[in-house]
Design a protein around this motif. Sequence first.
Motif, PDB file in Angstrom:
ATOM      1  N   SER A 482      -2.080   3.996 -14.900  1.00 35.39           N
ATOM      2  CA  SER A 482      -2.922   3.800 -13.720  1.00 35.39           C
ATOM      3  C   SER A 482      -3.064   2.312 -13.490  1.00 35.39           C
ATOM      4  O   SER A 482      -2.628   1.492 -14.324  1.00 35.39           O
ATOM      5  CB  SER A 482      -4.303   4.445 -13.917  1.00 35.39           C
ATOM      6  OG  SER A 482      -5.139   4.215 -12.791  1.00 35.39           O
ATOM      7  N   GLY A 483      -3.670   1.944 -12.386  1.00 40.51           N
ATOM      8  CA  GLY A 483      -3.924   0.538 -12.131  1.00 40.51           C
ATOM      9  C   GLY A 483      -5.238   0.057 -12.721  1.00 40.51           C
ATOM     10  O   GLY A 483      -5.521  -1.143 -12.735  1.00 40.51           O
ATOM     11  N   THR A 484      -6.056   1.002 -13.235  1.00 41.51           N
ATOM     12  CA  THR A 484      -7.387   0.635 -13.735  1.00 41.51           C
ATOM     13  C   THR A 484      -7.663   1.361 -15.049  1.00 41.51           C
ATOM     14  O   THR A 484      -8.436   2.320 -15.094  1.00 41.51           O
ATOM     15  CB  THR A 484      -8.475   0.993 -12.700  1.00 41.51           C
ATOM     16  OG1 THR A 484      -8.322   2.369 -12.311  1.00 41.51           O
ATOM     17  CG2 THR A 484      -8.354   0.132 -11.460  1.00 41.51           C
ATOM     18  N   GLY A 626     -16.945   8.665  -5.011  1.00 39.79           N
ATOM     19  CA  GLY A 626     -16.804   9.592  -3.901  1.00 39.79           C
ATOM     20  C   GLY A 626     -15.348   9.791  -3.527  1.00 39.79           C
ATOM     21  O   GLY A 626     -14.433   9.287  -4.188  1.00 39.79           O
ATOM     22  N   LYS A 627     -15.122  10.515  -2.445  1.00 40.89           N
ATOM     23  CA  LYS A 627     -13.756  10.839  -2.018  1.00 40.89           C
ATOM     24  C   LYS A 627     -12.978   9.586  -1.632  1.00 40.89           C
ATOM     25  O   LYS A 627     -11.822   9.408  -2.012  1.00 40.89           O
ATOM     26  CB  LYS A 627     -13.803  11.802  -0.828  1.00 40.89           C
ATOM     27  CG  LYS A 627     -12.429  12.142  -0.282  1.00 40.89           C
ATOM     28  CD  LYS A 627     -12.507  13.037   0.948  1.00 40.89           C
ATOM     29  CE  LYS A 627     -11.108  13.291   1.508  1.00 40.89           C
ATOM     30  NZ  LYS A 627     -11.140  14.114   2.733  1.00 40.89           N
ATOM     31  N   VAL A 628     -13.617   8.679  -0.885  1.00 35.64           N
ATOM     32  CA  VAL A 628     -12.923   7.501  -0.377  1.00 35.64           C
ATOM     33  C   VAL A 628     -12.492   6.583  -1.517  1.00 35.64           C
ATOM     34  O   VAL A 628     -11.419   5.985  -1.490  1.00 35.64           O
ATOM     35  CB  VAL A 628     -13.824   6.745   0.618  1.00 35.64           C
ATOM     36  CG1 VAL A 628     -13.183   5.420   1.026  1.00 35.64           C
ATOM     37  CG2 VAL A 628     -14.075   7.606   1.852  1.00 35.64           C
ATOM     38  N   SER A 629     -13.309   6.471  -2.560  1.00 35.29           N
ATOM     39  CA  SER A 629     -13.035   5.533  -3.644  1.00 35.29           C
ATOM     40  C   SER A 629     -11.847   5.942  -4.490  1.00 35.29           C
ATOM     41  O   SER A 629     -11.266   5.108  -5.184  1.00 35.29           O
ATOM     42  CB  SER A 629     -14.266   5.395  -4.544  1.00 35.29           C
ATOM     43  OG  SER A 629     -14.502   6.594  -5.260  1.00 35.29           O
ATOM     44  N   GLU A 630     -11.458   7.206  -4.448  1.00 32.19           N
ATOM     45  CA  GLU A 630     -10.399   7.694  -5.338  1.00 32.19           C
ATOM     46  C   GLU A 630      -9.087   7.986  -4.628  1.00 32.19           C
ATOM     47  O   GLU A 630      -8.033   7.606  -5.100  1.00 32.19           O
ATOM     48  CB  GLU A 630     -10.869   8.973  -6.060  1.00 32.19           C
ATOM     49  CG  GLU A 630     -11.900   8.710  -7.136  1.00 32.19           C
ATOM     50  CD  GLU A 630     -11.309   8.051  -8.374  1.00 32.19           C
ATOM     51  OE1 GLU A 630     -10.093   8.098  -8.559  1.00 32.19           O
ATOM     52  OE2 GLU A 630     -12.082   7.468  -9.141  1.00 32.19           O
ATOM     53  N   ALA A 684     -15.607   0.648 -10.480  1.00 30.95           N
ATOM     54  CA  ALA A 684     -15.692  -0.513  -9.598  1.00 30.95           C
ATOM     55  C   ALA A 684     -14.292  -1.023  -9.250  1.00 30.95           C
ATOM     56  O   ALA A 684     -14.006  -1.360  -8.097  1.00 30.95           O
ATOM     57  CB  ALA A 684     -16.514  -1.613 -10.266  1.00 30.95           C
ATOM     58  N   ALA A 685     -13.411  -1.065 -10.256  1.00 28.23           N
ATOM     59  CA  ALA A 685     -12.036  -1.521 -10.019  1.00 28.23           C
ATOM     60  C   ALA A 685     -11.296  -0.571  -9.081  1.00 28.23           C
ATOM     61  O   ALA A 685     -10.502  -1.013  -8.239  1.00 28.23           O
ATOM     62  CB  ALA A 685     -11.295  -1.645 -11.347  1.00 28.23           C
ATOM     63  N   TRP A 720      -4.998  -7.602 -14.353  1.00 30.13           N
ATOM     64  CA  TRP A 720      -4.369  -8.167 -13.164  1.00 30.13           C
ATOM     65  C   TRP A 720      -5.404  -8.638 -12.137  1.00 30.13           C
ATOM     66  O   TRP A 720      -5.093  -9.465 -11.279  1.00 30.13           O
ATOM     67  CB  TRP A 720      -3.398  -7.171 -12.525  1.00 30.13           C
ATOM     68  CG  TRP A 720      -4.006  -5.861 -12.100  1.00 30.13           C
ATOM     69  CD1 TRP A 720      -4.221  -4.766 -12.877  1.00 30.13           C
ATOM     70  CD2 TRP A 720      -4.433  -5.512 -10.783  1.00 30.13           C
ATOM     71  NE1 TRP A 720      -4.774  -3.747 -12.134  1.00 30.13           N
ATOM     72  CE2 TRP A 720      -4.909  -4.172 -10.848  1.00 30.13           C
ATOM     73  CE3 TRP A 720      -4.461  -6.174  -9.556  1.00 30.13           C
ATOM     74  CZ2 TRP A 720      -5.413  -3.504  -9.729  1.00 30.13           C
ATOM     75  CZ3 TRP A 720      -4.963  -5.504  -8.436  1.00 30.13           C
ATOM     76  CH2 TRP A 720      -5.429  -4.185  -8.537  1.00 30.13           C
ATOM     77  N   ILE A 721      -6.639  -8.152 -12.228  1.00 28.43           N
ATOM     78  CA  ILE A 721      -7.717  -8.672 -11.381  1.00 28.43           C
ATOM     79  C   ILE A 721      -8.377  -9.868 -12.058  1.00 28.43           C
ATOM     80  O   ILE A 721      -8.639 -10.893 -11.421  1.00 28.43           O
ATOM     81  CB  ILE A 721      -8.759  -7.574 -11.088  1.00 28.43           C
ATOM     82  CG1 ILE A 721      -8.130  -6.449 -10.249  1.00 28.43           C
ATOM     83  CG2 ILE A 721      -9.963  -8.158 -10.351  1.00 28.43           C
ATOM     84  CD1 ILE A 721      -9.086  -5.313  -9.939  1.00 28.43           C
ATOM     85  N   GLN A 722      -8.633  -9.760 -13.366  1.00 28.04           N
ATOM     86  CA  GLN A 722      -9.267 -10.860 -14.099  1.00 28.04           C
ATOM     87  C   GLN A 722      -8.503 -12.164 -13.935  1.00 28.04           C
ATOM     88  O   GLN A 722      -9.091 -13.227 -13.719  1.00 28.04           O
ATOM     89  CB  GLN A 722      -9.332 -10.520 -15.597  1.00 28.04           C
ATOM     90  CG  GLN A 722     -10.415  -9.543 -15.995  1.00 28.04           C
ATOM     91  CD  GLN A 722     -10.495  -9.443 -17.510  1.00 28.04           C
ATOM     92  OE1 GLN A 722     -10.664 -10.453 -18.194  1.00 28.04           O
ATOM     93  NE2 GLN A 722     -10.354  -8.236 -18.034  1.00 28.04           N
TER      94      GLN A 722
END
Length: 843
Positions: A482-484, A626-630, A684-685, A720-722
Amino acid sequence: MKFLLDGLPVYFPYEYVYKEQYEYMLEIKRAYDAGAAKGGDGHSVLEMPSGTGKTVSLLSITISYQLAHPTKIGKLIYCSRTVPEIEKVLEEMRGLLDYIRSHLGEHTPPFLGLALTSRKNLCIHPDIRAERNGKVVDAKCRGKTASFVRSKNEGKSECDYWNGFEDIGKQEELPPGVYNLDDLRKYGLLSCCVLAIQTIIVPDRRYGEDKVYCPYFLARHAITRANVVVYSYHYLLDPKIAQLVSKELGKDSVVVFDEAHNIDSVLIESMSVNIHKRHVDRATTNIAKLRTKIKTMKDKDAARLSEEYQRLVQGLQAAREASSADAAMANPVLPADVLEEAVPGNIRQAEHFVSFLERFNEFLKVRLSVLHVVHEPPNAFLQELSEKVHIERKPLRFVAERLQSLVQTLELVDVDDMASLVLVANFATLVGTYQQGFSLIIEPFDDRAPSIPDPVLHFSCMDASVAIRPVFERFQSVIITSGTLSPLEMYPKILNFRPVSMRSFDMSLPRTSLCPIIVTRDGEQTALSSRFEARDDEQVIRGYGALLVDMCATVPDGVICFFVSYTYMENIVSTWADQGIIDKLRHNKLVYIETKDAIETARALESYNKSCENGRGALLLSVARGKVSEGVDFEHHFGRAVLMFGIPYVYTQSRILRARLEYLHDNLGVKENDFLTFDAMRHAAQCVGRAIRSKTDYGIMCFVDSRFARADKRTKLPQWIQRKIKAGHQSLAANEAVSVSKEFLREMAQPYEKNFGVHLLSADQIAEMQGLDPSEAAARAAAATDAVSAASKAAKVAAEAAKAAEAQASAASDGTTGAVAIAAPTSTSTSGHASKKARIIPE
């Protein structure tokens, strides 16, 4: 491009490969090598940034490995979350297969890739497919195809599509190609055009244009010979579903769980049961219905009940096999040794089993009539059950399977009416099977509404490894990606396995197109936070609103803002309306809000996209978890900035969560705060990751909470965000964040050049990285391709010889003389590639 990867020829359907894609494929190859060498345990945890071509990399390395080493790994089981994501995987696979065919030509080995999903998404029956409720579709399907329906109709069901599949589809091989859901539906309808011009081998039987195939059963049948199967990870992780659709997959298969950051939550949910008082009351009605049905059947067809009794004496496995085609209810996972046992004598007889259920259900009623919270281990519950109603543990393990057998024997079609009794039966099986890693909690009311009696029994799984352990033991390689996933070391702990590799990959960018910033205070230097103590602070709420107004005035097109919960979002939006902030937001953007209603949210998303498309710009207020976040991507102008207001911690006063935290601490050594922070930061990521969906995309990630600046929180973000958070951007005021955003957007408006050789690699550059001369690497790759072509040609010759021998044997057994084999007219498969099938016709 085609290149060598640690000696393996890899087919990649693009001209260049990203540096992280190359490294990602290398780690996957090492996992496959380890799994093939050991016969298992080739598992990996890999964090790959969003928008870096993770899917095509997975498919390229796996299919290339299958071509080069067909005896080392079997099929690829690709598990994703949603139907749109499944469709994306299949489209990437289609492009990859076209590229491979361009290299191997007629020597390309037969390849079959397909998707599997529910009846609701695949059914083509005109009277059923219009239904939107999946349970209704399942019930209507069973009502037309169940064995007792066929027994009354000379073996035929009431569905022509099922009959077509059963009569011909099982014998006909699905032509090679890649089939998405629409392709499967079309194949089911269009097969009549193929069949109308073919004479089938079965003597004296011709089928015309009225014969079609059921796509759902066709796909379930075809997964046994497919090279790649793509479906929801519930089909493999949820034992109640996996035993129906995934039981025949071979040990040499490799499994990929994509977007698997929440895999532990899925596992916990699949092994847990919540029983409310209303469920127990409805189960009482269900039991009375069963008793009436049994009495009616004894009067009309006592032999059917007697046959069921004999099957149960032989064991659950025999009963399962006898009714596998009619499987209507999914049951909890059972150890293999239990399936071989004979069902205990006190629940074999139908009347005895119903009485057993009644006693167990009445006991649950008594247990639910508590006035205080009860928290006990499963053993304590079993001991009281034995003392008060004389029910022992052993028969409980068989209850769910025994109920399914009885429902099928009684010819009950609409099993949704029995949903409450099924829930009670699942609980009985789980509590009788598992004692370690589970907790039983009875609550007389919901803490959020203590004045309203609402008793509920939670039988909750504390150990996610219970459900996934069979997957790790059964398949030789399992890739969790995954990316997170940060911190990576958490997953081996909570899933109880040893990966051969764990790695987080960076995101190579030709320009700095990712701008993560942490905002800790508003323009008046008031600390911003979603901490419980500050949630009603109007100054904090005003600070959040002022930042959002300025960002909406600065950022063009789409902006998404996430809150920690629906309640918190509603409270803030209400306060903003009183403060006049909503009017200011609407001056720059149209404002849309995610709700708990899926249909309303879908409409809001559609309108949001239209507003971004026509240049008006839009703001979407959403909720973490929620739905949008996933499941929703905001590519390019649909999401130029994403703001995360607060840290999305889970509701920490939940007794179930408290019990799990205690279990993780005592048994796995995971500290409470570490797990809560890990869980919050991965969500959050996921939210802010909606902004970057490709290398050509750019966006602003805004973490708005003073706690994000602390090292114990910030270091839990994906690597990759840090790495992209500059030292000066780790604790900004709101006005500073707006200035940084303006500067970033000005920079993104400038033209740029792709940096080949650093971010994009050619085949020659890859060869040089491995210390090979490019011409030598090309020669090796060509030799490997020739070897694959030769092996494919030999396999085809052997297959044709086997078919010819089978056809001669069939003709001899049928008494057919002078038969000749001819090729059926070429038919184009749904993936656009021609296929030929041999058939036998009388001369």
